[in-house]
Write a protein that holds these residues in place. Structure first.
Motif, PDB file in Angstrom:
ATOM      1  N   ARG A   1      58.751 -25.973  57.425  1.00 49.18           N
ATOM      2  CA  ARG A   1      58.806 -26.564  59.011  1.00 49.18           C
ATOM      3  C   ARG A   1      59.568 -26.200  59.295  1.00 49.18           C
ATOM      4  O   ARG A   1      59.712 -25.720  61.017  1.00 49.18           O
ATOM      5  CB  ARG A   1      58.945 -28.573  58.930  1.00 49.18           C
TER       6      ARG A   1
ATOM      7  N   LYS B   1      51.191 -32.908  59.678  1.00 49.41           N
ATOM      8  CA  LYS B   1      51.514 -32.974  61.337  1.00 49.41           C
ATOM      9  C   LYS B   1      53.178 -32.594  60.915  1.00 49.41           C
ATOM     10  O   LYS B   1      54.289 -32.313  61.481  1.00 49.41           O
ATOM     11  CB  LYS B   1      51.531 -34.011  61.373  1.00 49.41           C
ATOM     12  N   TYR B   2      53.445 -33.110  59.883  1.00 52.05           N
ATOM     13  CA  TYR B   2      55.689 -32.834  59.217  1.00 52.05           C
ATOM     14  C   TYR B   2      55.374 -31.132  59.349  1.00 52.05           C
ATOM     15  O   TYR B   2      57.263 -31.168  59.685  1.00 52.05           O
ATOM     16  CB  TYR B   2      54.895 -33.262  58.006  1.00 52.05           C
TER      17      TYR B   2
ATOM     18  N   GLU C   1      55.058 -30.082  63.028  1.00 50.54           N
ATOM     19  CA  GLU C   1      56.501 -31.305  64.798  1.00 50.54           C
ATOM     20  C   GLU C   1      57.324 -30.509  65.091  1.00 50.54           C
ATOM     21  O   GLU C   1      57.432 -30.401  66.405  1.00 50.54           O
ATOM     22  CB  GLU C   1      57.196 -32.489  64.125  1.00 50.54           C
ATOM     23  N   GLU C   2      58.315 -29.913  64.317  1.00 50.03           N
ATOM     24  CA  GLU C   2      59.258 -28.785  64.840  1.00 50.03           C
ATOM     25  C   GLU C   2      58.448 -27.896  66.224  1.00 50.03           C
ATOM     26  O   GLU C   2      58.858 -27.603  67.757  1.00 50.03           O
ATOM     27  CB  GLU C   2      59.785 -27.993  63.894  1.00 50.03           C
TER      28      GLU C   2
ATOM     29  N   GLN D   1      55.991 -28.019  68.050  1.00 51.02           N
ATOM     30  CA  GLN D   1      54.751 -29.205  69.422  1.00 51.02           C
ATOM     31  C   GLN D   1      55.981 -28.933  70.423  1.00 51.02           C
ATOM     32  O   GLN D   1      56.590 -29.776  70.936  1.00 51.02           O
ATOM     33  CB  GLN D   1      53.882 -29.887  68.098  1.00 51.02           C
ATOM     34  N   LYS D   2      57.403 -28.861  69.454  1.00 48.02           N
ATOM     35  CA  LYS D   2      58.559 -29.521  70.306  1.00 48.02           C
ATOM     36  C   LYS D   2      58.286 -28.138  71.758  1.00 48.02           C
ATOM     37  O   LYS D   2      58.728 -28.741  72.734  1.00 48.02           O
ATOM     38  CB  LYS D   2      59.878 -29.811  69.729  1.00 48.02           C
TER      39      LYS D   2
END
Length: 244
Positions: free
Chosen positions: A58, A102-103, A106-107, A109-110
């Protein structure tokens, strides 16, 4: 122009350094690519039940987002499409594969909020062209399941035989269910009818391109091992086999 890169090992420093060189190069060209297609696997180790480094993966996606975000022109003008590989994280290895969890993303997509995380296979409509992306080590599995060796009268190139086979079968993975399970309700996602203009077969075998019955087919090759990728121009359907 589309840039297609397969097998991007985010946990490998050498691979990330090479990817940085590719991104920096395209960030400085006059017209930046409209689409980057990143195909799995995104980790050098299979994300099986024994894999216990999901938090690390991640954060590595987050570092990739920072790397792309540092290329201001690419971040503003290019889109990024992610397609999972056969050994990436997911509920199972059946086809079609769902997008990356998604986990993990997420980072990333920031930093790149307009990134697209797609299923495998993925079909892209670009103006009047249909382009199919499929990440699977298909050549090895097809040759292993082959009962009769392909004829060498026309060609002895295995990739050309593979392209001819899936085109004639109108199916991306014409293997027995015992070899490659398929979610039967979604088998239509693997169909090649109507016939697309371009088929991108991400494979761990060497980089190849082949035009068969008007269909442009190519394999970008494994970036982590061979440093290869492909620049594709949809307007002319020109395939530029590239390497660092």
């Amino acid at each position: 122009m589309f840039v297609i890169i397969s097998d991007i090992w985010l946990d490998d420093e050498e691979t990330m350094g090479k990817l940085q060189a590719v991104l920096d190069g395209y960030d400085n060209v006059e017209v930046v690519p409209s689409l980057f297609v990143f195909m799995g696997n995104f980790c050098s180790h299979p994300c099986s039940l024994a894999f216990n480094s999901f938090s690390s993966l991640r954060s590595q996606f987050g570092k990739l987002g920072q790397m792309i975000g540092a290329c201001s022109r690419l971040k503003e003008h290019s889109r990024f499409l992610f397609i999972p590989g056969p050994d990436d994280a997911g509920p199972s290895r059946v086809l079609p594969r769902c997008p990356l969890p998604k986990y993990l993303t997420e980072e990333f997509q920031k930093h790149i909020p307009n990134a697209i995380f797609s299923s495998n296979p993925c079909r892209v409509k670009f103006c009047t062209q249909d382009i199919v992306f499929f990440r699977q080590d298909l050549l090895y599995r097809m040759r292993r399941s082959c009962l009769i060796p392909p004829s060498t009268e026309e060609t002895s190139e295995p990739f050309e035989h593979l392209v001819a086979t899936i085109t004639h079968q109108s199916h991306l993975c014409p293997l027995p269910l015992s070899v490659q399970p398929i979610i039967w309700n979604y088998d239509h996602c693997l169909h090649l009818y109507p016939t697309p203009h371009t088929i991108v077969l991400g494979d761990k075998s060497e980089q190849k391109a082949f035009n068969y019955t008007g269909i442009t087919c190519f394999n970008p090759g494994p970036f982590s091992n061979d440093n290869t990728f492909v620049a594709y121009r949809p307007c002319t359907r020109e395939v530029e086999l590239s390497a660092l």
